[in-house]
Design an enzyme around this catalytic site. Structure first.
Site, PDB file in Angstrom:
ATOM      1  N   LYS A  13       3.339   2.460   2.014  1.00  0.00           N
ATOM      2  CA  LYS A  13       4.295   2.083   3.065  1.00  0.00           C
ATOM      3  C   LYS A  13       5.741   2.133   2.600  1.00  0.00           C
ATOM      4  CE  LYS A  13       3.196  -2.076   4.120  1.00  0.00           C
ATOM      5  NZ  LYS A  13       1.903  -2.317   3.480  1.00  0.00           N
ATOM      6  N   ARG A  87       3.095  -9.663  10.189  1.00  0.00           N
ATOM      7  CA  ARG A  87       1.871  -9.633   9.404  1.00  0.00           C
ATOM      8  C   ARG A  87       0.695 -10.250  10.133  1.00  0.00           C
ATOM      9  NH1 ARG A  87       2.220  -8.812   3.720  1.00  0.00           N
ATOM     10  NH2 ARG A  87       4.416  -8.659   3.197  1.00  0.00           N
ATOM     11  N   ARG A 126      -1.747   2.099 -10.560  1.00  0.00           N
ATOM     12  CA  ARG A 126      -0.321   1.879 -10.365  1.00  0.00           C
ATOM     13  C   ARG A 126       0.281   1.180 -11.586  1.00  0.00           C
ATOM     14  NH1 ARG A 126       1.838  -0.600  -4.759  1.00  0.00           N
ATOM     15  NH2 ARG A 126       1.129  -2.580  -5.589  1.00  0.00           N
ATOM     16  N   ARG A 159       0.994  -4.437 -12.645  1.00  0.00           N
ATOM     17  CA  ARG A 159       1.198  -5.710 -11.961  1.00  0.00           C
ATOM     18  C   ARG A 159      -0.061  -6.549 -12.074  1.00  0.00           C
ATOM     19  NH1 ARG A 159       3.479  -5.376  -5.900  1.00  0.00           N
ATOM     20  NH2 ARG A 159       1.630  -6.627  -5.599  1.00  0.00           N
ATOM     21  N   ARG A 170      -6.928  -8.994  -1.533  1.00  0.00           N
ATOM     22  CA  ARG A 170      -5.739  -8.691  -0.721  1.00  0.00           C
ATOM     23  C   ARG A 170      -6.117  -7.843   0.489  1.00  0.00           C
ATOM     24  NH1 ARG A 170      -2.390  -6.026  -5.192  1.00  0.00           N
ATOM     25  NH2 ARG A 170      -0.896  -5.440  -3.602  1.00  0.00           N
TER      26      ARG A 170
END
Ligand SMILES: [Zn+2]
Length: 218
Positions: A13, A87, A126, A159, A170
């Site tokens: 996004k 959200r 990532r 992360r 998530r």
């Protein structure tokens, strides 16, 4: 023109939001930025926000709604890209109420879609640079030298919430809280699903086509 871009974590996004802002001159609505700005202005609302942020507590919807209202009033004439907000269904309904009161509406809602195993694959690959915050992906956008930032040569790190279990959690939260937006925006006749497989350029082309089609129809 008001466009909403939403989708699960790891779908890409942020990159698309940046590309869209540049191409169509959108002002980006990002709740994180708005909260930080309000705090820096030391308004009475900002002081309340700071109190929540310091304690690590989610800022409650009544404060969020006030910020949304202020932002919309200030940017009535602007092209706005809502990036990752709303959200929840409750936030979406409130946003729509505020828009209607100002004689505005949502023109395009875009959901970026990717199969769950593909999202997990992207997120576990990532890495980011702790110095300049640049994000890399060993699967889709690797650094030139393995494990090192192209720009500042700092060692890349992962992360802490990009491990398989946390990612699945998530995604579950997204499914529960955010996925109901699909039916809501379908009911408003503004919903579009984007298949987010393929390169950033491919995905951007698909998104641009939808926005261009809307602009040409006007
Ligand atoms: Zn760097």
């Amino acid at each position: 023109m008001r466009v909403l871009l939403f989708g699960p974590p790891g779908v890409g996004k942020g990159t698309q939001a940046d590309l869209l802002s540049k191409k169509y001159n959108f002002i980006k609505f990002s709740m994180g930025d708005i909260l930080r700005e309000e705090v820096s202005l030391s308004t009475s609302l900002g002081n309340k926000v700071e109190n929540y942020l310091i304690r690590g507590i989610l800022v409650p919807d009544n404060i969020i709604f006030e910020l949304v209202k202020n932002f919309l009033k200030k940017n009535k004439e602007a092209h706005i890209l809502f990036d990752g907000f709303p959200r929840t269904l409750n936030q979406a309904q409130n946003l729509n109420k505020n828009l209607t009161q100002l004689g505005l509406s949502f023109e395009v809602a875009l959901e970026m879609h990717l199969a769950e195993d593909e999202i997990v694959k992207r997120l576990i690959n990532r890495r980011y640079c702790p110095k300049c915050n640049k994000i890399y992906n060993y699967a889709t956008k690797p650094p030139k030298t393995n494990g090192v930032c192209d720009h500042c040569h700092t060692k890349l790190i992962k992360r802490s919430d990009d491990d398989t279990n946390t990612i699945k959690k998530r995604l579950q939260v997204y499914e529960e809280k955010t996925h109901p937006l699909v039916d809501y925006y379908k009911s408003l006749n503004v919903y579009n699903q984007i298949n987010a497989t393929g390169s950033q350029e491919d995905v951007f082309k698909k998104i641009s086509e939808i926005i261009d089609a809307y602009i040409n129809k006007r």
